[in-house]
Scaffold this active site. Sequence first.
Site, PDB file in Angstrom:
ATOM      1  N   GLY A   1      -8.964  -6.393   5.638  1.00 10.04           N
ATOM      2  CA  GLY A   1     -10.418  -5.556   5.431  1.00 10.04           C
ATOM      3  C   GLY A   1      -9.968  -4.192   5.996  1.00 10.04           C
ATOM      4  O   GLY A   1      -8.960  -3.800   6.688  1.00 10.04           O
TER       5      GLY A   1
ATOM      6  N   GLU B   1     -14.152   5.227   7.861  1.00  4.68           N
ATOM      7  CA  GLU B   1     -12.569   5.077   8.196  1.00  4.68           C
ATOM      8  C   GLU B   1     -11.939   6.319   7.279  1.00  4.68           C
ATOM      9  O   GLU B   1     -11.906   6.513   6.068  1.00  4.68           O
ATOM     10  CB  GLU B   1     -11.882   4.002   7.577  1.00  4.68           C
ATOM     11  CG  GLU B   1     -10.711   3.580   7.708  1.00  4.68           C
ATOM     12  CD  GLU B   1      -9.968   2.555   6.948  1.00  4.68           C
ATOM     13  OE1 GLU B   1      -8.946   1.922   7.398  1.00  4.68           O
ATOM     14  OE2 GLU B   1     -10.452   2.271   5.650  1.00  4.68           O
TER      15      GLU B   1
ATOM     16  N   THR C   1       0.402   3.716   1.824  1.00  9.57           N
ATOM     17  CA  THR C   1       0.228   4.504   3.354  1.00  9.57           C
ATOM     18  C   THR C   1       1.446   3.795   4.078  1.00  9.57           C
ATOM     19  O   THR C   1       2.273   4.567   4.887  1.00  9.57           O
ATOM     20  CB  THR C   1      -0.869   3.999   4.193  1.00  9.57           C
ATOM     21  OG1 THR C   1      -1.183   2.597   3.542  1.00  9.57           O
ATOM     22  CG2 THR C   1      -1.830   4.768   3.577  1.00  9.57           C
ATOM     23  N   ASN C   2       2.099   2.476   3.950  1.00  9.56           N
ATOM     24  CA  ASN C   2       3.147   1.987   4.627  1.00  9.56           C
ATOM     25  C   ASN C   2       4.226   1.377   3.645  1.00  9.56           C
ATOM     26  O   ASN C   2       4.285   0.154   3.794  1.00  9.56           O
ATOM     27  CB  ASN C   2       2.656   1.078   5.660  1.00  9.56           C
ATOM     28  CG  ASN C   2       1.470   1.505   6.645  1.00  9.56           C
ATOM     29  OD1 ASN C   2       1.701   2.492   7.080  1.00  9.56           O
ATOM     30  ND2 ASN C   2       0.440   0.755   6.565  1.00  9.56           N
TER      31      ASN C   2
ATOM     32  N   CYS D   1      -3.988   1.718   8.987  1.00 11.02           N
ATOM     33  CA  CYS D   1      -5.384   1.243   8.895  1.00 11.02           C
ATOM     34  C   CYS D   1      -5.991   0.832  10.465  1.00 11.02           C
ATOM     35  O   CYS D   1      -7.376   0.824  10.479  1.00 11.02           O
ATOM     36  CB  CYS D   1      -5.662   0.116   7.957  1.00 11.02           C
ATOM     37  SG  CYS D   1      -4.709  -1.530   8.593  1.00 11.02           S
TER      38      CYS D   1
ATOM     39  N   LEU E   1      -2.898  -7.221   8.743  1.00 13.01           N
ATOM     40  CA  LEU E   1      -3.777  -7.568   9.987  1.00 13.01           C
ATOM     41  C   LEU E   1      -5.026  -8.257   9.401  1.00 13.01           C
ATOM     42  O   LEU E   1      -6.004  -7.684   8.645  1.00 13.01           O
ATOM     43  CB  LEU E   1      -4.216  -6.211  10.716  1.00 13.01           C
ATOM     44  CG  LEU E   1      -2.840  -5.496  11.147  1.00 13.01           C
ATOM     45  CD1 LEU E   1      -3.212  -4.155  11.971  1.00 13.01           C
ATOM     46  CD2 LEU E   1      -1.875  -6.301  11.882  1.00 13.01           C
TER      47      LEU E   1
ATOM     48  N   PRO F   1       0.711  -1.270   0.140  1.00  9.38           N
ATOM     49  CA  PRO F   1      -0.008  -0.048  -0.035  1.00  9.38           C
ATOM     50  C   PRO F   1       0.777   1.274  -0.022  1.00  9.38           C
ATOM     51  O   PRO F   1       2.081   1.230   0.331  1.00  9.38           O
ATOM     52  CB  PRO F   1      -0.867  -0.196   1.351  1.00  9.38           C
ATOM     53  CG  PRO F   1      -0.090  -0.957   2.371  1.00  9.38           C
ATOM     54  CD  PRO F   1       0.838  -1.891   1.533  1.00  9.38           C
TER      55      PRO F   1
END
Length: 472
Positions: free
Chosen positions: A208, A332, A109-110, A241, A412, A107
Amino acid sequence: MSKAEDIVTKACQAADAFRSLGQKNTDSIVRAVYLAALAERVRLAKMAHEETGIGLWQHKVIKNFIATQLVYDDIKNLKTVGIVSEDPRSGVAEIAQPLGPILGLIPVTNPTSTTVFKALISIKTRNALIVCPHQAARRSIAAAAEVCYQAALRAGAPDDCIQWLDKAGPETTAEMMSNPQLALILATGTDSLVRKAHTSGTPVIGVGPGNVPVYIGVSADIPFAVQSIINSKTFDNGSVCASEQAVVVRWEVADRIIDEFKRQHAHFLSPPEVDKVGNIAYDCERSSMTAAVVGQSAAEIARRAGFEVPPETVLLIAPLKGVGPKYPLSAEILAPVLAFYIEDDFDDAIRRCLEITRFGGTGHTAVIYSNRDERIEYFSRVINTGRILVNMPSTQGALGGIYNTLSPSFTLGCGSGGNNITTDNITARHLLNIHRIARRRPNPRWASLDTSLLLDEKTFPETIESEFNRNF
């Protein structure tokens, strides 16, 4: 042969070569990769921040430390080659085997931390890894993959044990995911990308979305809870997340909690400001957050929404009355923005937490701040999330290895609620096929059973049970 086919073919050859390595050689390669990535933690963090504009490079250094030091500490003693367990009494021995080529979706984001994490757990299990980057972070992802690959080669890993796509367009990604020689997809990314992985026909370990509710009970240490939430939600500007998305409180303590948030430099949005932030943070047509706010600071989000906040503001808090599409900030939002709910009693608070998780966070993570064991136990029973965190920051708590003993992970699982296969923090043990040697150990109860009883349809089940257990 297409580019995707060529990459998978090379990965299969690397996977075959990997099988010849023993545990000692495998562990040497893992250690080399860990040390190389740890040495590059700052450079890679700065690259990720400069390329994506998301978060804070200092916090990305911490993410890289988690992905290297904490992950390595967690997996270094794990047996992943040959016989990993043996029980002489049962006659069952377990043998670890690699899965084969793995496609790792990374992703924005990371980017560097997830790349290093997936490289370590793949190499530990002797699986070849193909890195598929988010295009907004492809340079930093490629740099992280290159660091891991070169270290692995120097330590004796096979050629092409780690590969990465340069420009992974939708067609290339789809072709890669559906390649029949691929063993597994490790899917970390947007909800739509994970859904595509699940429809590819290839086995998937996916994640998810995480619409994480936080309940602050009347018995909680309020200053501690507020500080913990702020430290978590502002970590890398809320881009993890597992970060908190909504705070739910009871009216008895609401004023104290609001005052404490304000004291620690959170800004409570007015109704017009709630609408303004919602308009830029959430895309109602796509039913998802917008990229414009992901990983941005509270002050920058306010500026883009058209209003100013004090320069010391670290968090924007939106008082809301409901959950769902009519309340965009109840979704979110991977930024320092929190929804805030005041409820009449404990049951109403728990119902609100359930409502929040059902709106895009089922199976992920929930947090409770309380010093009453019966409340914690009840919360854990009724909230459908894979991680129930007690009195700790959600971001660091869910990633594991800092405030608890969960396996450190950047993937996760969310269980069946999130359409995933597991609720675990994914780690090396999930990337193994476990074969079992079963030696002959006759069941004496079966040997003594009069099987004629089974053939007589008039025999009562209680009689069969009694006969089966007779003399034992």
